[in-house]
Design a protein around this motif. Structure first.
Motif, PDB file in Angstrom:
ATOM      1  N   HIS A  21      15.001  -2.657 -10.518  1.00 20.65           N
ATOM      2  CA  HIS A  21      14.164  -1.685 -10.956  1.00 20.65           C
ATOM      3  C   HIS A  21      13.135  -1.405 -11.146  1.00 20.65           C
ATOM      4  N   VAL A  22      12.510  -0.363 -11.113  1.00 25.17           N
ATOM      5  CA  VAL A  22      10.486  -0.778 -11.359  1.00 25.17           C
ATOM      6  C   VAL A  22      10.666   0.842 -11.955  1.00 25.17           C
ATOM      7  N   VAL A  23       9.816   0.365 -13.075  1.00 25.36           N
ATOM      8  CA  VAL A  23       9.714   1.337 -14.203  1.00 25.36           C
ATOM      9  C   VAL A  23       7.967   1.428 -13.454  1.00 25.36           C
ATOM     10  N   LEU A  24       7.779   3.048 -13.785  1.00 24.88           N
ATOM     11  CA  LEU A  24       6.704   3.600 -12.982  1.00 24.88           C
ATOM     12  C   LEU A  24       5.796   3.716 -13.909  1.00 24.88           C
ATOM     13  N   ALA A  25       4.466   3.494 -13.797  1.00 23.17           N
ATOM     14  CA  ALA A  25       3.696   3.511 -14.959  1.00 23.17           C
ATOM     15  C   ALA A  25       2.708   5.482 -15.153  1.00 23.17           C
ATOM     16  N   ARG A  26       3.339   5.541 -16.364  1.00 20.37           N
ATOM     17  CA  ARG A  26       2.735   6.818 -16.914  1.00 20.37           C
ATOM     18  C   ARG A  26       0.782   6.837 -16.820  1.00 20.37           C
ATOM     19  N   PRO A  27       0.309   8.357 -16.373  1.00 15.82           N
ATOM     20  CA  PRO A  27      -1.204   8.223 -16.066  1.00 15.82           C
ATOM     21  C   PRO A  27      -1.366   8.689 -17.332  1.00 15.82           C
ATOM     22  N   ALA A  46       1.163  -1.231   0.004  1.00 14.56           N
ATOM     23  CA  ALA A  46      -0.354  -0.118   0.039  1.00 14.56           C
ATOM     24  C   ALA A  46       0.691   1.353   0.113  1.00 14.56           C
ATOM     25  N   LEU A  47       1.712   1.445   1.284  1.00 11.42           N
ATOM     26  CA  LEU A  47       2.713   2.288   0.833  1.00 11.42           C
ATOM     27  C   LEU A  47       3.778   2.201  -0.472  1.00 11.42           C
ATOM     28  N   LEU A  48       3.907   1.869  -1.038  1.00 12.22           N
ATOM     29  CA  LEU A  48       4.664   1.752  -2.544  1.00 12.22           C
ATOM     30  C   LEU A  48       3.974   2.395  -3.726  1.00 12.22           C
ATOM     31  N   ARG A  49       1.908   1.681  -3.502  1.00 12.14           N
ATOM     32  CA  ARG A  49       1.219   2.569  -4.370  1.00 12.14           C
ATOM     33  C   ARG A  49       1.278   4.214  -4.502  1.00 12.14           C
ATOM     34  N   VAL A  50       0.996   3.951  -2.816  1.00 13.22           N
ATOM     35  CA  VAL A  50       1.479   5.570  -2.455  1.00 13.22           C
ATOM     36  C   VAL A  50       2.068   6.940  -3.260  1.00 13.22           C
ATOM     37  N   LEU A  51       3.329   5.708  -3.019  1.00 16.04           N
ATOM     38  CA  LEU A  51       4.483   6.602  -3.100  1.00 16.04           C
ATOM     39  C   LEU A  51       4.605   6.795  -4.602  1.00 16.04           C
ATOM     40  N   THR A  52       4.442   5.711  -5.106  1.00 23.56           N
ATOM     41  CA  THR A  52       4.829   5.784  -6.608  1.00 23.56           C
ATOM     42  C   THR A  52       3.550   6.785  -7.563  1.00 23.56           C
ATOM     43  N   ALA A  53       2.424   6.764  -6.735  1.00 29.06           N
ATOM     44  CA  ALA A  53       1.183   7.515  -7.445  1.00 29.06           C
ATOM     45  C   ALA A  53       2.668   9.535  -7.376  1.00 29.06           C
ATOM     46  N   ALA A  65       4.911  10.159  -6.780  1.00 30.07           N
ATOM     47  CA  ALA A  65       6.260  10.336  -7.609  1.00 30.07           C
ATOM     48  C   ALA A  65       6.045  10.358  -8.851  1.00 30.07           C
ATOM     49  N   VAL A  66       5.104   9.877  -9.809  1.00 33.99           N
ATOM     50  CA  VAL A  66       4.882   9.940 -10.997  1.00 33.99           C
ATOM     51  C   VAL A  66       4.383  11.119 -11.586  1.00 33.99           C
ATOM     52  N   GLU A  67       3.833  11.814 -10.195  1.00 25.10           N
ATOM     53  CA  GLU A  67       2.719  13.467  -9.816  1.00 25.10           C
ATOM     54  C   GLU A  67       4.428  13.869 -11.267  1.00 25.10           C
ATOM     55  N   VAL A  68       5.350  13.961  -9.885  1.00 25.25           N
ATOM     56  CA  VAL A  68       6.646  15.046  -9.890  1.00 25.25           C
ATOM     57  C   VAL A  68       7.835  14.609 -10.914  1.00 25.25           C
ATOM     58  N   GLY A  69       7.295  12.996 -11.720  1.00 28.36           N
ATOM     59  CA  GLY A  69       8.332  12.802 -12.537  1.00 28.36           C
ATOM     60  C   GLY A  69       9.430  12.162 -12.908  1.00 28.36           C
ATOM     61  N   VAL A  70       9.614  11.248 -11.556  1.00 25.01           N
ATOM     62  CA  VAL A  70      10.163  10.087 -11.796  1.00 25.01           C
ATOM     63  C   VAL A  70       9.751   9.108 -13.062  1.00 25.01           C
ATOM     64  N   ARG A  71      10.431   8.513 -13.237  1.00 26.63           N
ATOM     65  CA  ARG A  71      10.273   7.784 -14.300  1.00 26.63           C
ATOM     66  C   ARG A  71      10.458   6.369 -13.902  1.00 26.63           C
TER      67      ARG A  71
END
Ligand SMILES: CC(C)(COP(=O)(O)OP(=O)(O)OC[C@H]1O[C@@H](n2cnc3c(N)ncnc32)[C@H](O)[C@@H]1OP(=O)(O)O)[C@@H](O)C(=O)NCCC(=O)NCCS
Length: 171
Positions: A164-170, A114-121, A123-129
């Protein structure tokens, strides 16, 4: 990032919010309560306590290049039970170092995920890929968590593993 209430796989409801500077003492208390094994898996060295300067560094974040979210039990929002953090690499700003820590008594209930999901969201908002994680090669819990999140490029060198974990783009 606003505070969100999350229902875990275990059925527990927890609150997750951005860390703040005033969390420093509570972060030290929560870290001191962790088992030696969890402390070691987090920092990969013997780290029995967070110093005041470490606690200040880990809580006075800018929420763009360094972000962390903390979880609280809903019945006591002064107790931190988990933290997920990214710190962006200045040389490769699409990438950030990831770390996740859950209090021993809360492990295995879905809180790390759950923490990873919230942090990922966030991260995506501020441009971490992409997140990069470095962990002990025998840390089955974080490796399992990150594989569930799509970890790629896993390498092992001695006792350390990276991935590495590649983050999904919105959409
Ligand atoms: C790693 C850690 C954050 C995982 O948090 P958690 O809340 O226990 O994990 P979750 O319950 O959310 O589990 C998420 C996924 O991780 C995997 N996982 C969790 N514990 C596992 C274990 N002991 N062995 C194998 N896989 C495991 C599973 O894939 C699980 O998903 P699934 O069971 O739904 O398929 C936690 O164990 C921890 O804080 N460890 C000490 C500190 C640490 O090692 N941090 C990592 C440094 S980067």
């Amino acid at each position: 990032m606003d505070e969100v209430e999350v229902r875990l796989r275990s059925g527990d409801r927890v609150l997750i919010r951005p860390i703040r500077a005033s969390d420093a003492a509570e972060l030290q208390r929560a870290f001191a309560l962790m088992s030696e094994a969890s402390q070691y898996q987090r920092f990969m060295t013997g780290t029995p306590r967070l110093t005041d300067s470490q606690a200040a560094y880990f809580t006075a974040v800018d929420h763009v290049d360094h972000e962390a979210c903390v979880a609280h039990a809903p019945d006591d929002d002064s107790l931190i039970i988990g933290v997920a953090r990214f710190i962006r690499y200045s040389s490769t700003p699409d990438d950030a170092e990831l770390a996740v820590t859950v209090a021993d008594s809360w492990q295995g209930r879905g809180l790390g995920a759950a923490l990873l999901r919230v942090l990922t969201a966030r991260a995506v908002e501020v441009g971490v890929r992409r997140f990069r994680a470095e962990m002990m090669a025998d840390n089955a819990a974080i490796i399992g968590l990150l594989r569930s999140a799509g970890m790629t490029d896993e390498t092992v060198s001695g006792r350390l593993a990276t991935g590495h974990v590649v983050l999904a783009r919105p959409d």
